[in-house]
Design a protein around this motif. Structure first.
Motif, mmCIF file in Angstrom:
data_model
loop_
_atom_site.group_PDB
_atom_site.id
_atom_site.type_symbol
_atom_site.label_atom_id
_atom_site.label_comp_id
_atom_site.label_asym_id
_atom_site.label_seq_id
_atom_site.Cartn_x
_atom_site.Cartn_y
_atom_site.Cartn_z
ATOM 1 N N ARG A 236 -29.667 16.565 -22.580
ATOM 2 C CA ARG A 236 -30.966 16.826 -21.944
ATOM 3 C C ARG A 236 -30.971 18.311 -21.627
ATOM 4 N N SER B 8 -31.735 22.093 -20.415
ATOM 5 C CA SER B 8 -32.362 22.562 -19.183
ATOM 6 C C SER B 8 -33.799 22.944 -19.517
ATOM 7 N N VAL B 9 -34.656 22.748 -18.546
ATOM 8 C CA VAL B 9 -36.070 22.985 -18.800
ATOM 9 C C VAL B 9 -36.550 24.095 -17.870
ATOM 10 N N THR B 10 -37.333 24.982 -18.448
ATOM 11 C CA THR B 10 -37.882 26.068 -17.638
ATOM 12 C C THR B 10 -39.383 26.095 -17.864
ATOM 13 N N SER C 139 -40.239 26.753 -21.317
ATOM 14 C CA SER C 139 -40.172 25.635 -22.271
ATOM 15 C C SER C 139 -41.583 25.087 -22.495
ATOM 16 N N ALA D 81 -37.393 23.397 -26.803
ATOM 17 C CA ALA D 81 -38.441 23.314 -25.776
ATOM 18 C C ALA D 81 -39.145 21.961 -25.852
ATOM 19 N N ALA E 41 -36.946 19.450 -24.395
ATOM 20 C CA ALA E 41 -36.770 19.651 -22.954
ATOM 21 C C ALA E 41 -37.980 19.156 -22.165
ATOM 22 N N VAL E 42 -39.183 19.504 -22.623
ATOM 23 C CA VAL E 42 -40.353 19.098 -21.829
ATOM 24 C C VAL E 42 -40.566 17.584 -21.927
ATOM 25 N N GLU F 1 -38.175 16.062 -19.659
ATOM 26 C CA GLU F 1 -38.553 16.340 -18.267
ATOM 27 C C GLU F 1 -39.628 15.340 -17.808
ATOM 28 N N VAL G 5 -39.403 21.036 -13.318
ATOM 29 C CA VAL G 5 -38.611 22.257 -13.384
ATOM 30 C C VAL G 5 -37.880 22.569 -12.091
ATOM 31 N N TYR H 137 -31.660 22.590 -11.110
ATOM 32 C CA TYR H 137 -32.101 23.736 -11.899
ATOM 33 C C TYR H 137 -31.924 25.008 -11.098
#
Ligand code: MSP
Length: 669
Positions: A514, A516-518, A521, A589, A592-593, A596, A635, A640
């Motif tokens: 999984r 990391s999501v920012t 992303s 991305a 990730a999204v 998320e 996020v 995070y």
């Protein structure tokens, strides 16, 4: 705004690492009133020749229809830029118009800091809103189901009432209430049970033991996490009832009298003449029945103890008007209309010669306490047990009840409590009934739906999902197996299950990561990503507000919209192609999204389908202590924050995939 106030709103973001502020400082300065702060809009400089150093933020407080402003100063303090008027574009949208130099506003280092700060703050304020608006943190929350009559086996109507209470209890737990007490149990005394036991040729207690156990099993199998399963035959309950009776005698609310009137054994209810009617039976005979329940009534004329209900009308009205005590409003109106009329005193005992399966009146064994007084007091017994075990007072409770027992909970019960000098219930949350083919469930019609038939078909997850998805509190629902399977297949197996399988499947995610999501992303996913981010920010608040008033079906709808939007994003971005073409950033991305969204939906679904959500969150590697309402903002999970580049190794538990698929049943004809 005064200068002093303005000062308070200033935030120094010169330190790039932590923006010059701790989170709690940010909170104090940025969210002076988190309950009313809803949207954050940003304006920024038109001038692209200099680094922006001052930004003005407008806080829209819809409750007060007021706009507040906050300023952020950057490293180039002194070089303040004129800011635009309030902008109404989305924070992440590109500017609509180019400035006079033909270029968009400059987005320098500071600007990005401010962007991040704002975004963080907006997200933070939204999760704070959840916590503060439910006034939850560390406050006790006591919710009850009605206790179930043991004269017949459990059916889905009983499970429905308990699932609503359970989902609400879980929701309050997620929001930080403590302790959260959910009580349920069985109502075992009274003429109805006495007669049912005699018919079954069993002693009343053996009869009760057997059926009470069936209820406990049904409740357990429906994943209802109760803190107390009370039986009115428990000995400590008897003590509570006896003491309560003595209190009412002391306060002068109980007197000896004579009752003459109609009694409905099936409802264990006294009725005035105008609450009954005569119907023709199939054999041509006349039968007097209760207008409300259509069940037979009998004429009773006997010496009883009476309760001075007539004295309580004013207090009851005051209680009802003290806030949103009874919801939906339709049931509040009904109670008010009953209270517009005089309330006759209530008979609260029966001669033991007629009813001996119950608690004798203290000091007068020739009388047995009315079963509804006995039953309602279960709530007080549970509160006393809780006090004994936790040393915390959890009074008063929220009662989840079906519409048929509104009068007992909305008139008799608060009247008893007020007469004894106790706090009436905090709230009554009333729901409609489940019908089958638009008919009441009944043994005679042979249409009673057993919870176990449903659990065998779609698991407890499926049953709970269906009941809460379809149950509308102020209406009756129509149960259908076909519809249940269809909904569970479409929304959980297809909608949710497919998304999870895609994101965790071997071909796209062989390492089971999984990422990391920012915020980047979401940007990398283009307009669909930005749209999804907006939805992810709004949905937890909306879901919170629906769950709070037990409109679970509306909350679920919101979550399924998120799942649809994410499936759509996934389908449109075609990550399998991105991967093949080496567009790794965009591919990551997308993953990730999507993950998320699944994380957030997994947290928000916990009250509805707890074991499914638990397996899902386990699968995503979401730490157990990061599953509360504090972690529903995209996020912004503390993981995070503490470790922005941390990758989560998700352990793929294949059984959870299988359990997602279990709904694929072929009973749909
Ligand atoms: N024993 C009383 C409650 C005493 S509480 C102090 C009682 N028991 S019951 O077994 O008949 O009902 C328990 C709950 O199940 C009630 O809230 C009732 O409204 C609910 N339901 C019973 N049939 C139902 C449906 N068909 N549909 C939904 N809820 C139903 O009343």
């Amino acid at each position: 705004m005064t200068t002093a106030e303005e000062e308070n709103w200033k935030v120094d973001c010169s330190d790039e690492e932590n923006y010059g502020l701790t989170y709690s400082e940010m909170l104090q300065q940025w969210v002076p009133d988190p309950e009313t702060t809803c949207n954050l809009f940003e304006s920024y400089s038109e001038d692209n020749t200099k680094d922006c150093s001052l930004f003005t933020f407008n806080w829209i407080c819809p409750g007060r229809k007021e706009v507040k402003q906050a300023e952020i100063s950057g490293d180039n303090a002194g070089e303040e830029q004129k800011t635009e008027e309030k902008s109404d574009f989305d924070f992440w949208d590109e500017p609509k118009e180019a400035n006079k130099n033909g270029a968009g506003p400059r987005r320098g280092k500071n600007f990005q800091n401010v962007q991040r700060l704002c975004r963080k703050n907006a997200l933070l304020s939204s999760s704070i809103k959840h916590l503060s608006s439910s006034k939850a943190a560390d406050e006790p929350y006591f919710i009850t189901t009605p206790i179930f009559y043991v004269n017949a086996d459990p059916h889905i109507g009983h499970v429905y009432t308990a699932v609503i209470a359970d989902a609400t209890a879980r929701f309050h737990h997620l929001c930080g209430s403590s302790p959260v007490i959910l009580s349920t149990g069985t109502d075992e005394h009274g003429l109805k049970i006495q007669q049912a036991a005699a018919k079954a040729n069993q002693t009343p207690i053996n009869f009760c033991n057997n059926i009470s156990q069936l209820f406990r099993q049904a409740i357990d199998d429906s994943e209802i996490k109760y803190s107390d399963f009370i039986r009115t035959t428990d000995s400590d309950h008897r003590t509570v009832v006896e003491n309560f009776w003595r209190t009412l005698v002391e306060t002068g609310y109980i007197y000896e009298g004579k009752y003459e009137g109609w009694y409905c054994i099936a409802d264990e209810m006294f009725l005035a003449e105008d609450q009954t009617k005569i119907i023709k039976l199939p054999n041509g005979q006349d039968q007097r029945v209760s207008i409300e329940s259509n069940r037979p009534v009998e004429w009773f004329s006997e010496e009883n103890y009476m309760f001075k209900l007539s004295k309580c009308r004013n207090d009851l009205n005051k209680w009802l008007e003290s806030g949103p005590v009874v919801e939906p409003v339709k049931y509040y109106n009904l109670l008010k209309s009953w209270l517009d009329q005089e309330q006759p005193d209530l008979s609260v005992s029966r001669p033991s010669s007629r009813l001996d399966w119950g608690i004798p009146v203290p000091g007068d064994p020739s009388q047995t306490i009315y079963v509804w007084m006995d039953a309602l007091l279960n709530y007080l017994t549970v509160a006393q047990r809780t006090k004994a075990s936790t040393n915390k007072s959890v009074w008063s409770p929220v009662h989840v009840i079906g519409k048929d027992i509104l009068k007992f909970h909305g008139i008799y019960w608060p009247a008893f409590l007020i007469a004894a000098g106790l706090q009436p219930p905090k709230a009554l949350r009333v729901h409609g009934h489940w019908l089958v083919d638009n008919d009441k469930m009944s043994k005679t019609l042979g249409n009673v739906v057993s919870p176990h038939t449903c659990i065998d078909l779609v698991t407890a997850t499926g049953l709970r999902y269906f009941l809460l998805h379809e149950g509308v509190p102020d209406r009756d629902g129509n149960f259908s197996f076909v519809r249940m399977v269809r909904i569970v297949n479409a929304e959980l197996a297809d909608g949710m299950g497919n998304l999870v399988n895609r994101c965790c499947g071997k071909s796209l995610n062989p390492l089971k990561i999984r990422p990391s999501v920012t915020l980047d992303s979401f940007h990398a996913c283009g307009p669909l990503g930005i749209e999804l981010l907006g939805m992810l920010e709004r949905t937890p608040d909306t879901v919170h507000d629906y769950y709070k008033i037990m409109e679970f079906y509306k909350g679920i709808d919101q979550l399924m919209s998120l799942i649809r939007a994410t499936n759509n994003l996934f389908q449109s971005l075609e990550p399998w192609k991105l991967k093949k073409e080496g567009q790794i950033d965009k591919f990551t991305a997308t993953m990730a999204v999507s993950l998320e969204t699944v994380r957030i939906v997994g947290i928000l679904l916990q009250p509805i389908i707890p074991s499914f959500s638990q397996r899902l969150l386990d699968k995503l590697g979401v730490p157990v202590d990061e599953r509360s309402w504090q972690y529903v903002s995209p996020v912004l999970g503390p993981s995070y924050k503490s470790s922005p580049n941390k990758n989560y190794m998700a352990t793929v538990i294949t059984s959870s995939i299988r359990s997602l698929k279990v709904f694929r049943k072929d009973i749909i004809k």
